[in-house]
Design an enzyme around this catalytic site. Structure first.
Site, short mmCIF file in Angstrom:
data_model
loop_
_atom_site.label_atom_id
_atom_site.label_comp_id
_atom_site.label_asym_id
_atom_site.label_seq_id
_atom_site.Cartn_x
_atom_site.Cartn_y
_atom_site.Cartn_z
CB ILE A 160 19.27 57.42 -20.02
CG1 ILE A 160 18.89 57.56 -21.58
CG2 ILE A 160 19.52 58.31 -18.87
CD1 ILE A 160 18.56 58.92 -21.25
CG ASP A 161 16.18 51.76 -19.23
OD1 ASP A 161 17.90 51.53 -19.41
OD2 ASP A 161 15.35 51.75 -18.88
CG MET A 162 15.61 52.07 -27.28
SD MET A 162 15.66 50.74 -28.80
CE MET A 162 14.01 50.69 -27.86
CB THR A 220 14.92 56.64 -21.01
OG1 THR A 220 14.24 55.67 -19.99
CG2 THR A 220 14.90 58.25 -19.55
NE ARG A 268 11.23 51.02 -17.65
CZ ARG A 268 11.91 50.19 -19.13
NH1 ARG A 268 13.61 50.15 -19.34
NH2 ARG A 268 11.07 49.81 -19.31
#
Length: 301
Positions: free
Chosen positions: A134-136, A138, A234
């Site tokens: 998962i994104d930084m 998130t 996103r």
């Protein structure tokens, strides 16, 4: 893990095809695995530019645990579940999943190497144990594999779209309908290489969403992923005109002042590779997220 080529994929270049078939694996990683013999076609080693044929059997072989130069760090990770095969970790916002350029320390992998006794080696030295990302900015739940057998089983579930992945997101605008599905391919943005976008030649991507709460200028939604493309939620929410609040990359210029998008991976569910039992874990919204929701509610009184 095995993939059988059908007539629909006949003639495609192998490394390009596999990036559409396997989530969370780069074309470079596929090329490296082909060169090292960890991916075979019909039990033979082939080059990345091999053109696949109907009936070809592509087999992924497990990598052994690798020695790593990554420094274990006590980052006090929130391990919500652990056994001898896997773990589930609740990643905080602002933490990168694995070391990369500009992030040699302080990553989830650094912390995992300190707190867990074993990690799978399938994804190589820099991503031990990492099944998906998962994104930084998130927050939320991630599966972690402690051995290659568990890793392979979890990846197969991701490919089969049987893993439950639910996210809570705050988006700009008031969504009028309660349910929706976004089915739009995602790939690199040709106009901005640091971003992803909905593009005709992108990878298939499907996001389901339902409205949890409406505010004057925002909507709280739950997003359920069928696929796991980079920045999928996103990009998809931007595509339908409801940008994620706080998103510095895909959001509007005027947005909520916070350190990154308001997106939380709150539910993860999967079949245990060894026991066959379905396991599901939940993570409550972090405090900064709930405080923003409380402020929105107060502003409407």
């Amino acid at each position: 893990m095995k993939i059988i080529i059908t007539s629909d994929d006949q003639g495609q270049r192998l490394d390009a095809l596999l990036t559409t078939k396997v989530d969370d694996i780069s074309r470079t990683d596929i090329q490296n695995r082909l060169k090292s013999g960890h991916i075979l076609v019909n039990q033979k080693q082939v080059k990345p530019n091999y053109k696949v044929k109907t009936g070809d059997e592509i087999e992924f072989f497990e990598r052994e645990d690798v020695e790593s130069d990554i420094v274990p760090e006590n980052l006090h990770l929130d391990i919500v579940y652990e056994d001898e095969d896997l773990a589930v970790v609740n990643k905080p916002r602002g933490m990168v999943v694995h070391p990369a350029a500009g992030h040699a320390s302080g990553t989830l992998v650094n912390g995992l190497m300190y707190q867990l006794d074993h990690l799978s080696g399938i994804n190589g030295e820099l991503r031990p144990g990492i099944v998906h990302r998962i994104d930084m900015d998130t927050s939320g739940l991630l599966m972690v594999a402690k051995n290659d057998i568990a890793h392979r089983h979890l990846v197969e579930q991701l490919m089969a779209k049987t893993v439950t992945r639910k996210y809570t997101a705050l988006v700009h605008g008031v969504i009028p309908h309660n349910l929706g599905t976004i089915e739009a391919p995602i790939g690199r943005n040709p106009k901005e290489r640091q971003e992803m976008a909905v593009v005709d030649d992108g990878k298939d991507a499907v996001t389901h969403f339902n409205v949890l709460e409406r505010f004057k200028d925002f909507t709280l939604v739950e997003c359920v992923l069928e696929t796991g493309r980079t920045h999928q939620i996103r990009v998809h929410m931007k595509y339908i005109g409801y940008h994620l609040a706080g998103d510095p990359k895909y959001g509007p210029r005027k947005t909520i002042e916070t350190d990154g998008q308001l997106l939380h991976a709150g539910v993860i569910g999967f079949i245990h590779p060894k026991t066959g039992e379905y396991l599901e874990f939940k993570s409550e919204l972090p405090q900064y997220f709930t405080e923003i929701l409380d402020d929105l509610k107060k502003s409407e009184l």
